[in-house]
Design an enzyme around this catalytic site. Structure first.
Site, mmCIF file in Angstrom:
data_model
loop_
_atom_site.group_PDB
_atom_site.id
_atom_site.type_symbol
_atom_site.label_atom_id
_atom_site.label_comp_id
_atom_site.label_asym_id
_atom_site.label_seq_id
_atom_site.Cartn_x
_atom_site.Cartn_y
_atom_site.Cartn_z
ATOM 1 N N GLU A 137 0.854 -1.189 0.000
ATOM 2 C CA GLU A 137 0.000 0.000 0.000
ATOM 3 C C GLU A 137 0.885 1.232 0.000
ATOM 4 O O GLU A 137 1.792 1.356 0.827
ATOM 5 C CB GLU A 137 -0.925 0.056 1.224
ATOM 6 C CG GLU A 137 -2.064 -0.935 1.205
ATOM 7 C CD GLU A 137 -3.056 -0.698 2.343
ATOM 8 O OE1 GLU A 137 -3.215 0.476 2.764
ATOM 9 O OE2 GLU A 137 -3.646 -1.677 2.812
ATOM 10 N N ASN A 138 0.599 2.151 -0.911
ATOM 11 C CA ASN A 138 1.248 3.454 -0.975
ATOM 12 C C ASN A 138 0.486 4.279 -1.997
ATOM 13 O O ASN A 138 0.209 3.796 -3.089
ATOM 14 C CB ASN A 138 2.721 3.319 -1.384
ATOM 15 C CG ASN A 138 3.404 4.648 -1.652
ATOM 16 O OD1 ASN A 138 3.846 4.917 -2.766
ATOM 17 N ND2 ASN A 138 3.489 5.480 -0.640
#
Length: 467
Positions: free
Chosen positions: A362-363
């Site tokens: 996740e980013n």
């Protein structure tokens, strides 16, 4: 030429409760997410059919997944991180027999991904669990949930053993300290002792499931998932440095247990100092010791600071965590610090600590994107954010860090977990629906769609030092 490994996974990450909708279709039971229609910080409500929330439809991925997967394939995805809604498989969580309609849905989803050459990475529990396990058993405070979760995991391992080779146990497992209902099914205001006992049961369940995955799918890899809450000292005062070390250990301890197989000494001291006595059996210790994860996955959005003078400093809430802002860094529309270099620091820190492969799952950047009259979205701010973070990933790989892949959050607009809004958009794909539920759900490619496709096609060679 600095580049990513040839076998690097490129893609995006979504969660069932934030994209699927169909909250009560095909035998699905009520989940903790369903009773939090306004997000994880909202009030809990009874789901009697008369109450609705934006997540009830979300972006209707449950019905539209072929269309969305085709768009992901157009960008060149080689991996999509998804989650299975536990309550689709075991609606109450404690049944003897799984729900076939739920199993069949994920069969179709994984088949569609594989037909497009996209490897599924599957999270077993992503911010939701069957609500019955909360109301009847008091959530993860009850040791019996270890067995229920194991039964669920074994069911899906057996069902999808030929289709899914990358697995994660619990999403952002350290988040339970800050949002206990979402993480371990305990009410807000629960004692530290109760929360850590529930967390212990979850850590044991994670370990058991890692072992069962290895037994059932010998060629699979299974990892953990941490919320990367990287903190810097606000000043160079030794007290601030010590405070930062202890604050970082507060979330790194989850990785220590899952990667090293035992509670670290600093955590045992924390328990002693806070009069926390956990029920830990010898069998628990053996499970933790013998079933460590194959790789570490994590989310990283922003960094923060720590200081012993924090009472005088204003905090801002990021991805669940409240952090002291770094005065030297810019912030997003939502007040989240933007720190690309922190990505490289975090990758190196985790690699030095564990020497296990890392996966950034996740980013991304949440922003209020505007759909123009010609149905385009100019999101150059997102391109800059992602370029600058991915450039630092490439630098970390040059440092010698073993990075398996990168899945951005989220590749298509979805419902916020914390506030249940669609206005905070992350995607490369615009979904025509607003926070009130109005819109026809049509999909439109943003500028970042074409940019990310070029990044993937070049295996990261198009990235530049800073935008």
């Amino acid at each position: 030429m600095k580049k990513f490994p040839d076998n690097f996974y490129w893609g995006g990450a979504i969660a069932a409760n934030q994209v699927e909708g169909a909250w009560d279709k095909d035998g699905k039971g009520v989940s903790t997410s369903d009773v939090q229609p306004a997000g994880i910080f909202g009030e809990v409500v009874e789901r009697d059919g008369s109450v609705s929330g934006i997540k009830d439809v979300a972006i209707d991925f449950y019905h539209r997944y072929p269309e969305d997967i085709k768009l992901f394939s157009e960008m060149g995805f080689t991996c999509l991180r998804v989650s299975i809604a536990w309550a689709r498989i075991y609606p109450q969580g404690d049944e003897q027999t799984p729900n076939e309609a739920g199993l069949a849905y994920y069969d179709r989803l994984f088949d569609e991904l594989l037909q497009h050459g996209i490897t599924p990475m599957v999270t077993l529990s992503h911010y939701e669990m069957p609500w019955n396990l909360v109301t009847r058993y008091n959530g993860w405070a009850d040791r019996r949930l270890i067995g229920f979760f194991t039964d669920y995991a074994v069911t899906v391992f057996g069902r999808y053993r030929e289709k899914v080779k990358l697995w994660l146990t619990f999403n952002e497992i350290n988040m339970s300290l800050h949002a206990p209902l979402t993480g371990v099914g305990l009410p807000e205001g629960s004692s530290q002792a109760d929360i850590y006992q529930a967390i212990h049961h979850q850590l044991v369940a994670s370990a058991i499931v890692v072992g069962r995955c290895h037994d059932i799918i010998p060629d699979a890899k299974i990892g953990n998932m941490l919320l990367g809450g990287l903190l810097y000292p606000l000043t160079c005062k030794p007290d601030d440095v010590l405070k930062t070390m202890n604050e970082n250990r507060g979330w790194l301890f989850f990785g220590d247990v899952q990667c090293r197989g035992a509670y670290p000494g600093y955590m045992l001291r924390f328990f002693r100092d806070n009069n926390i006595v956990l029920d830990i059996t010898e069998e628990d210790r053996e499970q933790l010791k013998n079933n460590t994860v194959d790789f570490i996955s994590f989310s990283y959005y922003n960094s923060g600071c720590a200081t012993t003078d924090e009472d005088t400093i204003e905090k801002s809430r990021g991805n669940v965590l409240s952090m002291i802002q770094n005065p030297l860094l810019p912030v997003s529309e939502w007040g989240w610090t933007i720190d690309p270099t922190g990505m490289r620091i975090l990758l190196n820190m985790l690699w030095d600590r564990y020497q296990k492969p890392l996966f950034i799952v996740e980013n991304g950047l949440g922003a209020r994107d505007i759909l123009q009259d010609d149905f385009t979205v100019d999101d150059n701010y997102r391109i800059a954010y992602l370029n600058n973070h991915l450039y630092q990933v490439r630098e970390a790989i040059e440092d010698g860090v073993d990075v398996m892949g990168y899945t951005s959050w989220g590749p298509i607009d979805l419902v916020s977990n914390s506030t249940a809004e669609l206005g905070k958009r992350y995607g490369f794909i615009y979904v025509n629906r607003d926070d009130t539920g109005r819109g026809d759900l049509k999909r439109y490619r943003k500028a970042s769609f074409y940019w990310y496709a070029d990044v993937i096609k070049s295996n990261g060679e198009t990235l530049v030092p800073n935008i």
